[in-house]
Scaffold this motif. Sequence first.
Motif, PDB file in Angstrom:
ATOM      1  N   ARG A  58    -102.072   0.751  53.064  1.00  0.00           N
ATOM      2  CA  ARG A  58    -102.433   1.687  54.136  1.00  0.00           C
ATOM      3  C   ARG A  58    -101.230   1.981  55.021  1.00  0.00           C
ATOM      4  NH1 ARG A  58    -107.678  -0.368  57.079  1.00  0.00           N
ATOM      5  NH2 ARG A  58    -107.245   1.497  58.314  1.00  0.00           N
ATOM      6  N   LEU A  59    -100.456   0.942  55.342  1.00  0.00           N
ATOM      7  CA  LEU A  59     -99.260   1.153  56.158  1.00  0.00           C
ATOM      8  C   LEU A  59     -98.247   2.023  55.432  1.00  0.00           C
ATOM      9  CD1 LEU A  59     -98.714  -2.395  57.680  1.00  0.00           C
ATOM     10  CD2 LEU A  59     -99.267  -0.305  58.934  1.00  0.00           C
ATOM     11  N   ASP A  60     -98.024   1.731  54.156  1.00  0.00           N
ATOM     12  CA  ASP A  60     -97.077   2.526  53.374  1.00  0.00           C
ATOM     13  C   ASP A  60     -97.511   3.986  53.316  1.00  0.00           C
ATOM     14  OD1 ASP A  60     -95.531   0.279  52.934  1.00  0.00           O
ATOM     15  OD2 ASP A  60     -96.255  -0.048  50.887  1.00  0.00           O
ATOM     16  N   SER A  61     -98.819   4.203  53.136  1.00  0.00           N
ATOM     17  CA  SER A  61     -99.350   5.557  53.080  1.00  0.00           C
ATOM     18  C   SER A  61     -99.164   6.277  54.416  1.00  0.00           C
ATOM     19  CB  SER A  61    -100.828   5.507  52.704  1.00  0.00           C
ATOM     20  OG  SER A  61    -101.377   6.793  52.710  1.00  0.00           O
ATOM     21  N   ALA A  62     -99.443   5.575  55.504  1.00  0.00           N
ATOM     22  CA  ALA A  62     -99.286   6.177  56.834  1.00  0.00           C
ATOM     23  C   ALA A  62     -97.826   6.498  57.113  1.00  0.00           C
ATOM     24  CB  ALA A  62     -99.837   5.246  57.904  1.00  0.00           C
ATOM     25  N   LEU A  63     -96.926   5.602  56.734  1.00  0.00           N
ATOM     26  CA  LEU A  63     -95.497   5.852  56.940  1.00  0.00           C
ATOM     27  C   LEU A  63     -95.012   7.019  56.086  1.00  0.00           C
ATOM     28  CD1 LEU A  63     -94.114   2.209  57.148  1.00  0.00           C
ATOM     29  CD2 LEU A  63     -94.261   3.886  59.007  1.00  0.00           C
ATOM     30  N   ALA A  64     -95.502   7.101  54.850  1.00  0.00           N
ATOM     31  CA  ALA A  64     -95.110   8.208  53.976  1.00  0.00           C
ATOM     32  C   ALA A  64     -95.615   9.525  54.553  1.00  0.00           C
ATOM     33  CB  ALA A  64     -95.651   7.994  52.569  1.00  0.00           C
ATOM     34  N   ASN A  67     -93.443  10.452  57.469  1.00  0.00           N
ATOM     35  CA  ASN A  67     -92.132  10.932  57.025  1.00  0.00           C
ATOM     36  C   ASN A  67     -92.233  12.316  56.395  1.00  0.00           C
ATOM     37  OD1 ASN A  67     -90.831   8.652  57.957  1.00  0.00           O
ATOM     38  ND2 ASN A  67     -90.913   7.619  55.977  1.00  0.00           N
ATOM     39  N   ASP A  68     -93.316  12.603  55.707  1.00  0.00           N
ATOM     40  CA  ASP A  68     -93.515  13.931  55.121  1.00  0.00           C
ATOM     41  C   ASP A  68     -93.653  14.986  56.207  1.00  0.00           C
ATOM     42  OD1 ASP A  68     -93.383  12.897  52.596  1.00  0.00           O
ATOM     43  OD2 ASP A  68     -95.545  12.936  52.237  1.00  0.00           O
ATOM     44  N   GLY A  69     -94.184  14.612  57.337  1.00  0.00           N
ATOM     45  CA  GLY A  69     -94.373  15.541  58.441  1.00  0.00           C
ATOM     46  C   GLY A  69     -93.154  15.697  59.322  1.00  0.00           C
ATOM     47  N   ALA A  70     -92.047  15.045  58.976  1.00  0.00           N
ATOM     48  CA  ALA A  70     -90.847  15.083  59.819  1.00  0.00           C
ATOM     49  C   ALA A  70     -90.090  16.399  59.684  1.00  0.00           C
ATOM     50  CB  ALA A  70     -89.921  13.921  59.478  1.00  0.00           C
ATOM     51  N   GLY A  71     -90.376  17.175  58.687  1.00  0.00           N
ATOM     52  CA  GLY A  71     -89.680  18.458  58.512  1.00  0.00           C
ATOM     53  C   GLY A  71     -88.652  18.395  57.413  1.00  0.00           C
TER      54      GLY A  71
END
Length: 86
Positions: A58-64, A67-71
């Motif tokens: 869950r943490l890895d998914s949230a971090l990914a 990061n995907d939303g960073a632009g």
Amino acid sequence: MTDTDTALGYEQARDELIEVVRKLEAGGTSLEESLALWERGEELAKVCRHWLEGARARLDSALAARNDGAGADGDGPDGDGAGRPE
């Protein structure tokens, strides 16, 4: 793992595992009881490991997702350029 074990929450399994270890370390149990405690401890450790692996996923998914939303330009979420490669 049994159905009962899968219904245990992480904290419940951890607390029971701590008690099992305490009993084993205290000694004074028969060989049969020690083996039963050891087997129960192994099952409880599997339950804890299952919960921890799920939490890590869950943490890895949230971090990914973060990061995907960073632009696409690598800019951090606050626009300060902290995510930009040098």
